[in-house]
Design a protein around this motif. Structure first.
Motif, PDB file in Angstrom:
ATOM      1  N   THR A   1      -1.792  -3.528   7.952  1.00  0.00           N
ATOM      2  CA  THR A   1      -1.168  -2.292   8.451  1.00  0.00           C
ATOM      3  C   THR A   1      -2.009  -1.767   9.601  1.00  0.00           C
ATOM      4  O   THR A   1      -3.171  -2.121   9.747  1.00  0.00           O
TER       5      THR A   1
ATOM      6  N   SER B   1       3.684   0.065   2.615  1.00  0.00           N
ATOM      7  CA  SER B   1       3.297  -0.707   3.788  1.00  0.00           C
ATOM      8  C   SER B   1       4.234  -1.885   4.009  1.00  0.00           C
ATOM      9  O   SER B   1       4.192  -2.531   5.048  1.00  0.00           O
TER      10      SER B   1
ATOM     11  N   MET C   1       1.575   4.422   1.621  1.00  0.00           N
ATOM     12  CA  MET C   1       1.184   5.015   2.892  1.00  0.00           C
ATOM     13  C   MET C   1       1.349   6.533   2.878  1.00  0.00           C
ATOM     14  O   MET C   1       0.616   7.261   3.520  1.00  0.00           O
TER      15      MET C   1
ATOM     16  N   ASP D   1       0.852  -1.199   0.000  1.00  0.00           N
ATOM     17  CA  ASP D   1       0.000   0.000   0.000  1.00  0.00           C
ATOM     18  C   ASP D   1       0.885   1.245   0.000  1.00  0.00           C
ATOM     19  O   ASP D   1       1.933   1.265   0.617  1.00  0.00           O
TER      20      ASP D   1
ATOM     21  N   GLN E   1      -3.045   1.178   9.902  1.00  0.00           N
ATOM     22  CA  GLN E   1      -4.093   2.064   9.401  1.00  0.00           C
ATOM     23  C   GLN E   1      -5.350   1.287   9.054  1.00  0.00           C
ATOM     24  O   GLN E   1      -6.464   1.725   9.317  1.00  0.00           O
TER      25      GLN E   1
ATOM     26  N   ALA F   1       5.191  -1.180   8.356  1.00  0.00           N
ATOM     27  CA  ALA F   1       4.895  -0.186   7.338  1.00  0.00           C
ATOM     28  C   ALA F   1       5.711   1.075   7.575  1.00  0.00           C
ATOM     29  O   ALA F   1       5.973   1.454   8.716  1.00  0.00           O
TER      30      ALA F   1
END
Lengths: 335, 607
Positions: B402, A54, A39, A37, B404, A93
């Protein structure tokens, strides 16, 4: 998963129409696959973009404007990692990246701070275990100092020149140590810092004095993901949140009493420091008197549904992206 | 995908079932469909229920149009991708998708006319005409080709285009083309004028209240008779094309059927025939005009459209569910029809109604996608019976790679008071953090979940580290616990113990002593720590000045006796010498301190 880093064209700068938000849809110019991902990301210079992943990797992409392609220029694998690789979702991450060409600083879930330099393979400096919790965001305070925020509600200043692995100053929230997710510094008055928390609260700090915030503003109903001062009109602040709203905080008052910090229209100059540092007027952000300096707050999203994850502003242009996989461009912010 | 096989034993041959994941959610262009329609769906659920009658209907029609425009936008994107890709297999896949989307829009549009708008006699025909014009045959391209040629009326497609215009009731455009024929062929000018006049005069239902249906029917009757006269007079006898057009105007079924190739579909034929024989058709009369005209085996699309014309809503939904590969279409259409209050509760065997069933299926499909699951949440929210249960189960299975992502899931759970899920997720994240030695993160997660037990676990970890290394790790955390210290006794102890060390380091001995005593007497220290606490008292006892008062010294002595008395006789023998020596030293120090304290307190001021 198919994650990509893309470059879009949001239309000509000169084709400002009457009213309306967008003149035509943004056009995809080029994109490139990204592992993990995205970030956080930032432009390093006109051509290079630093992307935090990530997977804990930090990559520098180069945008070739002549043939509209993207290529990976440099990569720091495992810039962020956990020591024990046995956990099923390996890797930590990289949560934040900030650039000041050629310096690049990254922070991550491993509580590590990395200081890289573009085109230099090895890290200039790495502070392991800088924080016992996750570092959520980083920004430059001065050229050699950075600000970080973590998940136990602390704002820390680090001096990169110092050899010791301790922050030079620690600030924390009063009351509950709510995690802080984003941080930004006032473009001209470097002692003013804004942070956003997991409870959606906006905190403004004066780092010259005290260790607690100067003001706490109840804002969003969920995590505030990003906070940004407008780079050329810093009386304006923008915040976006998991609750799907994007707020515009306007502390600019009528021009009668105070000198105006606003530059009307056009792509404004970015550096006003020589003008404003010597101003005797206390910035509206630090004011404790709510009656004297009225703040106007507007939600810029009429029909909110999913989270607004990220935003950026330059001149009259505002860009933000949502969890509904949509990007919005507003080119007439102060109209 | 996955395979499941039955056992090998037994006379039956082993069977393999191949289960395939829903592939559609992974097609990139369809993601736009899912995302945008989610916004429309949520807007619909939240829309004003108080609006009644016409206003509400207009609102629902707008929603339907929005859905359709999203389908069209997707179709265009898909089409662009199809023509720009070089991979042949991919191209054919995309082209298939385009035709599926096109069919979906066709069906939806018809449902909008018949069910959502519930067009009545008069406007029904007009809507159906629009529908046909939008979806059937590519006449505009052909028209452009013909008009841009040198001699339009000599173009081989000329009469085809004119016929299609007439069949679709597009009189002005037909007239415009016919004028080319008239100018090229002066002999036919007369015929052209009459035909053009007839076409333009044709009475059509109008929207709004400018005329009643009876008025219109009367006008239509007169016009029909006029056309009949011209035909019988042989006005068009010399031009077979124009004559057939006149026959079409009269609703002559054979004449219309002759143009079968041009209309390409039976529903085009249906609408054309209605236009020219029964323009004031009522919705209920539609089913009487249905026939496939000789098609032996209807395609799924035909079955669906027929069911729609017959107002068999449930049939439409059922057929669509079978024909389409994912639940998107039926879920959203059924939801819309439900908002139109058109679906009676159709009880399925597990008791939920059809709308909810379809939404549950659709949303469950979304949850198998690594990022579209967020859309699914809102769909579950609007399934009153099983939505919450489904949501709880699905949320627990989202991979939290993650922090998040974990935070987003947590927020969803907290907003819906799913406390168990909150605790469970926080525990998972806290354990992960603990394993990675990120004690601050672990604590942050326990605070979020208000998980006292875990906070105790983390504090024990800190205390263990302290005992092993003689100093605290992560001071930035322990020194800044704030109110979260109160989450668990052990955590409070940790915070206060660290404070004790700080006070001692700052030489604030009286305060340090008081705090230490409080720690000992408040019983929040783990039993393993009591000896450590008492040992910590030693340096305070051996300071030059008297720090512990007599009262306090008695307290400490009591604690020491409590501790030693608690050990069984056997244990006393097994205690190592160090332990016994410590205890002896303490007793001595305490006794000495007591003596000094009594003296000090007994002395008058000024000593």
């Amino acid at each position: 998963q198919d994650n990509r880093v893309s470059v879009w064209s949001a239309g000509d700068a000169g084709s400002a129409g009457l009213g309306g938000e967008c003149q035509g849809e943004p056009q995809l110019l080029c994109d490139i696959r990204h592992h993990g991902d995205v970030m956080d990301m930032q432009f390093l210079d006109q051509e290079r973009i630093v992307v935090a992943s990530s997977t804990g990797t930090v990559t520098v992409f180069r945008h070739h404007q002549n043939n509209q392609t993207l290529s990976a220029n440099q990569r720091w694998e495992k810039a962020h990692y956990h020591v024990d690789q046995n956990t099923s979702y390996g890797g930590a991450a990289c949560t934040g990246v900030i650039c000041n060409n050629p310096e690049i600083v990254t922070v991550g879930e491993d509580g590590r701070i990395n200081h890289f330099r573009a085109d230099q393979k090895d890290a200039v400096r790495t502070i392991d275990n800088a924080d016992s919790s996750t570092l959520h965001a980083v920004t430059f305070l001065r050229t050699t100092e950075i600000l970080t925020v973590n998940s136990i509600g602390q704002l820390k200043i680090w001096d990169l020149r110092e050899q010791r692995n301790e922050p030079s100053q620690i600030f924390s929230l009063t009351g509950d140590r709510v995690p802080l997710h984003c941080v930004d510094r006032h473009p001209n008055q470097q002692h003013i810092v804004a942070t956003g928390g997991q409870d959606g609260m906006l905190s403004v700090w004066d780092i010259r004095q005290g260790t607690i915030p100067v003001s706490l503003l109840n804002a969003h109903e969920a995590e505030m993901w990003e906070v940004h001062f407008h780079p050329s009109n810093p009386d304006h602040l923008f915040t976006c949140s998991e609750d799907g709203s994007l707020w515009h905080w306007d502390t600019s008052t009528d021009t009668s009493e105070k000198p105006s910090f606003l530059h009307q229209g056009g792509s404004g100059t970015t550096d006003l420091s020589h003008n404003t540092i010597n101003q005797p007027v206390v910035s509206a952000w630090l004011s404790n008197d709510p009656t004297r300096d009225r703040m106007e707050i507007t939600n810029l999203i009429p029909h909110q549904t999913l989270s607004v994850n990220s935003l950026d502003i330059l001149g009259p242009c505002l860009v933000y992206g949502t969890d509904a996989e949509a990007i919005y461009v507003n080119r007439q912010l102060f109209a | 995908g996955c395979l499941a096989g039955s056992g090998e034993s037994g006379p039956r041959p082993p069977r393999l079932s191949v289960l395939r994941r829903d592939q559609d959610i992974y097609i990139p262009t369809l993601r736009k469909l899912f995302n945008e329609s989610h916004g429309i769906f949520v807007g619909l659920q939240r829309s004003e229920e108080e609006l009644a009658g016409k206003a509400r209907k207009a609102q629902l029609v707008q929603v339907s149009k929005n859905y359709r425009s999203v389908i069209r936008a997707c179709m265009e994107d898909m089409h662009h991708t199809a023509i720009s890709t070089r991979d042949a297999a991919l191209q054919s896949q995309y082209s298939t998708q385009v035709s599926i989307l096109s069919a979906m829009e066709l069906i939806w549009n018809l449902c909008e006319i018949l069910f959502v708008e519930a067009a009545t006699a008069g406007s029904l025909l007009l809507r159906l005409l629009d529908w046909v014009r939008l979806h059937v045959c590519d006449v505009d391209n052909m028209a452009r080709e013909v008009l841009s040629s040198e001699n339009p009326s000599k173009h081989e497609l000329f009469w085809n285009v004119v016929d299609i215009f007439v069949l679709q009731g597009r009189m002005d455009e037909a007239g415009h083309l016919l004028s080319k024929e008239a100018s090229a062929n002066p002999a036919s000018v007369n015929m052209y004028r009459i035909l053009d006049d007839l076409m333009k005069k044709m009475p059509l239902p109008t929207l709004g209240n400018t005329q009643t249906l009876t008025e219109m029917e009367l006008k239509w009757q007169h016009w029909h008779e006029e056309c009949q006269r011209y035909l019988q007079d042989g006005t068009f006898a010399s031009n077979s094309h124009m004559e057939s057009i006149c026959k079409i105007l009269l609703g002559d079924e054979d004449a219309i059927l002759e143009k079968k190739e041009l209309m390409t579909t039976w529903y085009h034929f249906l609408v054309t025939r209605l236009l020219y024989s029964h323009p004031t058709v009522k919705p209920t009369e539609l089913r009487m005009d249905l026939f496939l005209g000789g098609e032996s085996s209807p395609e799924p699309l035909d079955t669906i459209l027929m069911a729609a014309f017959e107002f068999e809503m449930h049939q439409v939904i059922k057929e669509c569910s079978i024909a389409l590969s994912n639940w998107w279409f039926v879920a959203h259409l059924t939801d819309l029809l439900d908002h139109c209050k058109l679906l009676q509760s159709h009880n399925l065997y597990f008791g939920s109604n059809m709308r909810e069933f379809l939404l549950l299926e659709y949303a469950s499909g979304l949850f198998s996608h690594h990022s579209l699951w967020q859309l699914g949440v809102d769909y579950f929210d609007h399934c009153p019976e099983y939505g919450r249960a489904y949501l709880e189960l699905h949320l627990e299975r989202i991979p939290l790679n993650t922090e998040q992502k974990a935070l987003k899931v947590l927020r969803i759970c907290e907003q819906r008071q799913m406390n168990e899920q909150v605790r469970s997720i926080c525990k998972i994240m806290a354990m992960k953090a603990l394993r990675n030695n990120r004690l601050g993160s672990a604590l942050s997660w326990s605070i979020r979940a208000k998980d006292a037990a875990f906070a105790t676990l983390i504090s024990d970890r800190f205390l263990k580290d302290y005992c092993e290394r003689g100093c605290f790790s992560d001071l930035d955390l322990i020194d800044n616990l704030g109110p979260s210290m109160l989450l668990s006794d052990r955590l409070t102890f940790l915070g206060k113990y660290r404070e004790f060390h700080r006070l001692y380091g700052e030489k604030r001995f009286a305060e340090a002593a008081k705090l230490l005593l409080m720690l000992m007497t408040a019983h929040i220290a783990p039993s393993s720590f009591w000896m450590t606490l008492l040992t910590d008292a030693l340096p305070l006892l051996e300071q030059k000045e008297v720090i512990f008062s007599a009262e306090q010294t008695y307290e400490v002595m009591r604690c020491l006796e409590d501790l030693t008395a608690g050990k069984s006789g056997k244990q006393k023998f097994q205690d190592d010498d160090e332990e016994t020596m410590k205890v002896e030293m303490l007793r001595l120090a305490l006794a000495r301190n007591l003596a000094r304290a009594i003296v000090k307190e007994g002395t008058l001021e000024g000593s």
